[in-house]
Design a protein around this motif. Structure first.
Motif, mmCIF file in Angstrom:
data_model
loop_
_atom_site.group_PDB
_atom_site.id
_atom_site.type_symbol
_atom_site.label_atom_id
_atom_site.label_comp_id
_atom_site.label_asym_id
_atom_site.label_seq_id
_atom_site.Cartn_x
_atom_site.Cartn_y
_atom_site.Cartn_z
ATOM 1 N N PRO A 157 0.831 -1.215 0.000
ATOM 2 C CA PRO A 157 0.000 0.000 0.000
ATOM 3 C C PRO A 157 0.858 1.254 0.000
ATOM 4 C CG PRO A 157 0.137 -0.862 2.218
ATOM 5 C CD PRO A 157 0.900 -1.832 1.349
ATOM 6 N N VAL A 158 1.612 1.444 -1.067
ATOM 7 C CA VAL A 158 2.674 2.444 -1.085
ATOM 8 C C VAL A 158 2.153 3.878 -1.088
ATOM 9 C CG1 VAL A 158 4.363 0.917 -2.149
ATOM 10 C CG2 VAL A 158 2.823 2.244 -3.596
ATOM 11 N N GLY A 159 0.895 4.074 -1.449
ATOM 12 C CA GLY A 159 0.341 5.419 -1.465
ATOM 13 C C GLY A 159 -0.361 5.809 -0.182
ATOM 14 N N ALA A 160 -0.283 4.962 0.849
ATOM 15 C CA ALA A 160 -1.077 5.188 2.057
ATOM 16 C C ALA A 160 -0.729 6.483 2.769
ATOM 17 C CB ALA A 160 -0.911 4.006 3.009
ATOM 18 N N ASP A 161 0.530 6.929 2.681
ATOM 19 C CA ASP A 161 0.944 8.144 3.379
ATOM 20 C C ASP A 161 0.760 9.401 2.546
ATOM 21 O OD1 ASP A 161 1.608 6.533 5.466
ATOM 22 O OD2 ASP A 161 3.777 6.758 5.279
ATOM 23 N N GLY A 176 5.943 -2.768 -7.819
ATOM 24 C CA GLY A 176 5.278 -3.851 -8.536
ATOM 25 C C GLY A 176 3.934 -4.130 -7.903
ATOM 26 N N HIS A 177 2.870 -3.759 -8.591
ATOM 27 C CA HIS A 177 1.521 -3.838 -8.033
ATOM 28 C C HIS A 177 0.810 -5.099 -8.509
ATOM 29 C CE1 HIS A 177 2.142 0.410 -7.115
ATOM 30 N NE2 HIS A 177 2.463 0.594 -8.393
ATOM 31 N N ALA A 178 0.004 -5.673 -7.633
ATOM 32 C CA ALA A 178 -0.856 -6.788 -8.024
ATOM 33 C C ALA A 178 -2.033 -6.272 -8.839
ATOM 34 C CB ALA A 178 -1.369 -7.516 -6.782
ATOM 35 N N GLU A 179 -2.374 -6.999 -9.872
ATOM 36 C CA GLU A 179 -3.533 -6.614 -10.685
ATOM 37 C C GLU A 179 -4.802 -6.587 -9.849
ATOM 38 O OE1 GLU A 179 -5.541 -7.752 -15.015
ATOM 39 O OE2 GLU A 179 -3.978 -9.030 -14.158
ATOM 40 N N GLY A 180 -4.859 -7.460 -8.835
ATOM 41 C CA GLY A 180 -6.022 -7.477 -7.975
ATOM 42 C C GLY A 180 -6.112 -6.306 -7.019
ATOM 43 N N PRO A 184 -5.954 0.252 -13.632
ATOM 44 C CA PRO A 184 -5.123 1.113 -14.476
ATOM 45 C C PRO A 184 -5.308 2.593 -14.161
ATOM 46 C CG PRO A 184 -6.107 -0.625 -15.795
ATOM 47 C CD PRO A 184 -6.735 -0.714 -14.436
ATOM 48 N N GLU A 185 -6.514 2.984 -13.799
ATOM 49 C CA GLU A 185 -6.765 4.395 -13.473
ATOM 50 C C GLU A 185 -6.042 4.783 -12.191
ATOM 51 O OE1 GLU A 185 -9.650 2.775 -16.173
ATOM 52 O OE2 GLU A 185 -9.111 2.102 -14.128
ATOM 53 N N ALA A 186 -6.076 3.907 -11.191
ATOM 54 C CA ALA A 186 -5.371 4.191 -9.936
ATOM 55 C C ALA A 186 -3.861 4.214 -10.156
ATOM 56 C CB ALA A 186 -5.739 3.159 -8.880
#
Length: 251
Positions: A157-161, A176-180, A184-186
């Motif tokens: 959750p790298v954008g949490a801060d 590296g993000h999980a597709e789940g 794509p918009e986020a």
């Protein structure tokens, strides 16, 4: 390839940890590796050993040491769908208690310990993390711009801060993000925030993956996702902290 059990002094006590590193008597670049929320267990030792085989000293602390030594949680050998409710009932109070203030205090101790090891060479280090460990890796890099040259986070959750954290990053970054986890918009919104902060980064969705795709002891495990993780992580370390002569893949 040895694994050494260690204890890291912190302002709140001692964190148990382990390190994996080449048994060649040489000094190697340091990497601080944060586990996912399930903590230190065999799959984390496998990841650390793989990375150490490429010529790195890899330190993996028990971030929940305030609640006891490893293993903090009573985990099954395979964390499947049936086991998750009971595991998360144990896990969530630990995550909630691990505040940003505690995380930053610990990061200072972990980095100081890592860079003082006789097996670790001079120069900046790298930080990597999985799941909640990805956020801890980003916080560590942002708090220590002069000491951390690279940070990689996987299904975290790298954008949490918020974008304020990004503005403090000087390290090269791979996410590296999980597709789940990420639409794509986020992803586009996150990458715009990284660009606006001037972060040197790559940030992508790994196709066909679920949250936790790097962890071979969970239902989310994706062999192709794990391979892609290595294909991104190793070149990042090569560019930023690696010494000129290292072992090849799997060495």
């Amino acid at each position: 390839m040895p694994i050494e059990t260690l204890r890291i002094p912190t302002p709140d006590g001692e964190a148990d940890a382990f390190a994996a590193f080449p048994d060649d008597g040489e000094r190697h670049p340091g990497v601080l590796m944060y586990a996912d929320g399930f903590g230190i267990r065999p799959v984390l030792r496998e990841l650390a050993l793989e990375l150490a085989g490429h010529g790195y000293y890899v330190l993996v602390p028990n971030v929940f040491y305030r609640h006891g030594p490893t293993p903090v949680l009573d985990l099954p050998a395979h964390i499947g769908a049936q086991a998750r409710p009971a595991v998360f009932a144990q896990l969530m109070p630990l995550i909630e208690a691990h505040t940003a203030e505690r995380a930053l205090s610990d990061a200072e101790a972990y980095l100081g310990f890592l860079t003082a090891r006789p097996e670790v060479g001079d120069g900046p280090v790298a930080v990597t993390g999985y799941c909640i460990g990805g956020l801890l890796a980003m916080r560590t890099a942002a708090a220590h711009p002069g000491r951390v040259a690279a940070v990689a986070a996987f299904h975290g959750p790298v954008g949490a801060d918020g974008p304020g954290l990004f503005s403090r990053l000087t390290a090269q970054v791979h996410l590296g993000h999980a597709e789940g986890d990420m639409t794509p918009e986020a992803l586009a919104e996150l990458n715009r925030a990284l660009d606006a902060a001037g972060v040197d980064h790559t940030s992508e969705i790994y196709p066909g993956t679920l949250h936790g795709f790097t962890m071979a002891d969970t239902d989310a495990f994706s062999p192709s996702g794990l391979e892609r993780h290595w294909d991104r992580l190793l070149p990042l370390l090569d560019r930023t902290v690696a010494t000129p002569v290292r072992n090849g893949r799997g060495g």
